[in-house]
Design an enzyme around this catalytic site. Structure first.
Site, PDB file in Angstrom:
ATOM      1  N   HIS A  60       0.874  59.358   8.645  1.00  0.00           N
ATOM      2  CA  HIS A  60       0.919  59.595  10.094  1.00  0.00           C
ATOM      3  C   HIS A  60       0.175  58.443  10.763  1.00  0.00           C
ATOM      4  O   HIS A  60      -0.357  57.573  10.077  1.00  0.00           O
ATOM      5  CB  HIS A  60       0.307  60.959  10.457  1.00  0.00           C
ATOM      6  N   HIS A  62      -2.555  58.234  12.998  1.00  0.00           N
ATOM      7  CA  HIS A  62      -3.890  58.242  13.577  1.00  0.00           C
ATOM      8  C   HIS A  62      -4.555  56.931  13.172  1.00  0.00           C
ATOM      9  O   HIS A  62      -4.309  56.407  12.075  1.00  0.00           O
ATOM     10  CB  HIS A  62      -4.693  59.452  13.074  1.00  0.00           C
ATOM     11  N   ASP A  64      -7.279  55.891  12.021  1.00  0.00           N
ATOM     12  CA  ASP A  64      -8.015  55.693  10.764  1.00  0.00           C
ATOM     13  C   ASP A  64      -7.095  55.543   9.556  1.00  0.00           C
ATOM     14  O   ASP A  64      -7.558  55.336   8.438  1.00  0.00           O
ATOM     15  CB  ASP A  64      -9.023  56.834  10.534  1.00  0.00           C
ATOM     16  N   HIS A 143      -0.007  68.474  10.271  1.00  0.00           N
ATOM     17  CA  HIS A 143      -1.083  67.748  10.936  1.00  0.00           C
ATOM     18  C   HIS A 143      -0.605  67.291  12.317  1.00  0.00           C
ATOM     19  O   HIS A 143      -1.229  66.473  12.974  1.00  0.00           O
ATOM     20  CB  HIS A 143      -1.493  66.556  10.060  1.00  0.00           C
TER      21      HIS A 143
END
Ligand SMILES: [Zn+2]
Ligand SMILES: [Zn+2]
Length: 310
Positions: A60, A62, A64, A143
């Site tokens: 995904h 994000h 980080d 998520h």
């Protein structure tokens, strides 16, 4: 040989001890990278992971989990790389990665292909043709934003060649043994014709390594990880913060252990831990092992070998 090296095991932000998400899987000399958080290229250097990789898989987008691709691709360009690089990720990968790769460079001097993947997809091909002896299965995770996980599934292997039986049948050691063990019929000098089924055991399972990325515990992970030799599951929080795990789309160590148990996995490695566990993740280990004893928490630089189960 199949091994996994953890390059970053911290959730959301780096700490002194842990970098953000990335994991290198090395199989038969081929390196695959899963996630590429900020600073991943330096972690690769520190822990001896080859830059000669052809593919990066993102679960995904994000920050980080992918910001490191900007610097890594720039370095690969400076190294005069000519081979193409293929990036995989869920819906949105095209737009996001294209933007990321245009940052700070005039032009990437090699071809970067971006492939958007959906749960249920089976990735059989690489840039150089068919994957050799394995495939990558894409499965859904919980998520938000269409997040996915990846499973490296090896094909079944040949059965074991029974040397004693071959000797007893008077088959001379050499090319005929090779043919039989590959499943081909043979003819002996005395005219006897022999089929391989008498000398070769049943096919043996290949290995299965499952990487969840960020997720709540969910049925699709349990399905994808059935009988996994190694399940790598996120465990951002401990029991104390189980409500927070729910609110933020993450799992606790205990929940990850329940997934491993339900999937009958052999081993569980927890990663993506909250900064509060950066120095010591003993609490997470203890909570998980009450449910699933074969659990460890990853550290940066830790390598896990994955042997065949039989
Ligand atoms: Zn994350
Ligand atoms: Zn995330």
């Amino acid at each position: 040989m199949l091994s996994v090296t953890f390059l970053g095991t911290s959730a959301a932000r780096p700490t002194v001890e842990r970098n953000v998400s990335a994991m290198a899987l090395v199989r038969e000399g081929e390196t695959l990278l899963f996630e590429c958080g900020e600073g991943t290229q330096r972690q690769m250097m520190r822990y001896g992971v080859s830059f000669a990789l052809g593919e990066i898989f993102f679960t995904h987008f994000h920050a980080d989990h992918f910001l490191g691709v900007i610097g890594l691709v720039r370095t690969l360009g400076l190294q005069a790389r000519a081979e193409p690089l293929r990036l995989y990720g869920p819906k949105g990968a095209n737009k996001l990665l294209t933007q990321a790769l245009q940052l700070g460079v005039e032009r990437v001097p090699f071809n970067v292909e971006i492939e958007e993947v959906k749960p249920g997809a089976v990735l059989r091909m690489t840039e150089n043709g068919q994957r050799d002896g394995y495939e990558i299965d894409v499965f859904g995770t919980e998520h938000g934003g269409g997040s996915v996980g990846y499973a490296l599934r090896e094909h079944q292997r040949r059965g074991r060649f029974d040397v004693e039986k071959a000797r007893a049948a008077g088959i001379p050691e050499g090319p005929l043994w090779g043919k039989l063990s590959k499943g081909e019929p043979i003819e002996l000098a005395d005219g006897r014709q022999l089929t391989p089924d008498r000398f070769v055991g049943p096919k043996r399972p290949g290995r299965l390594v499952v990487f969840t990325g960020d997720t709540r515990p969910c049925a699709s992970v349990v399905d994808a990880a059935q009988g996994a030799d190694l399940l790598i599951h996120e465990a951002t929080f401990g029991e104390e913060e189980k409500d927070r795990a729910k609110e933020t789309g993450h799992a606790t160590a205990r929940e990850a252990a329940q997934v491993a148990l339900a999937a009958r996995a052999r081993r569980l490695v927890l990663s993506h831990v909250s900064a509060r566990y950066s120095l010591s993740a003993e609490e997470l280990v203890t909570e998980a092992r009450l449910v699933f004893p074969e659990t460890v928490v990853a550290r940066d630089g830790m390598t896990v070998e994955v042997p065949y189960s039989e």
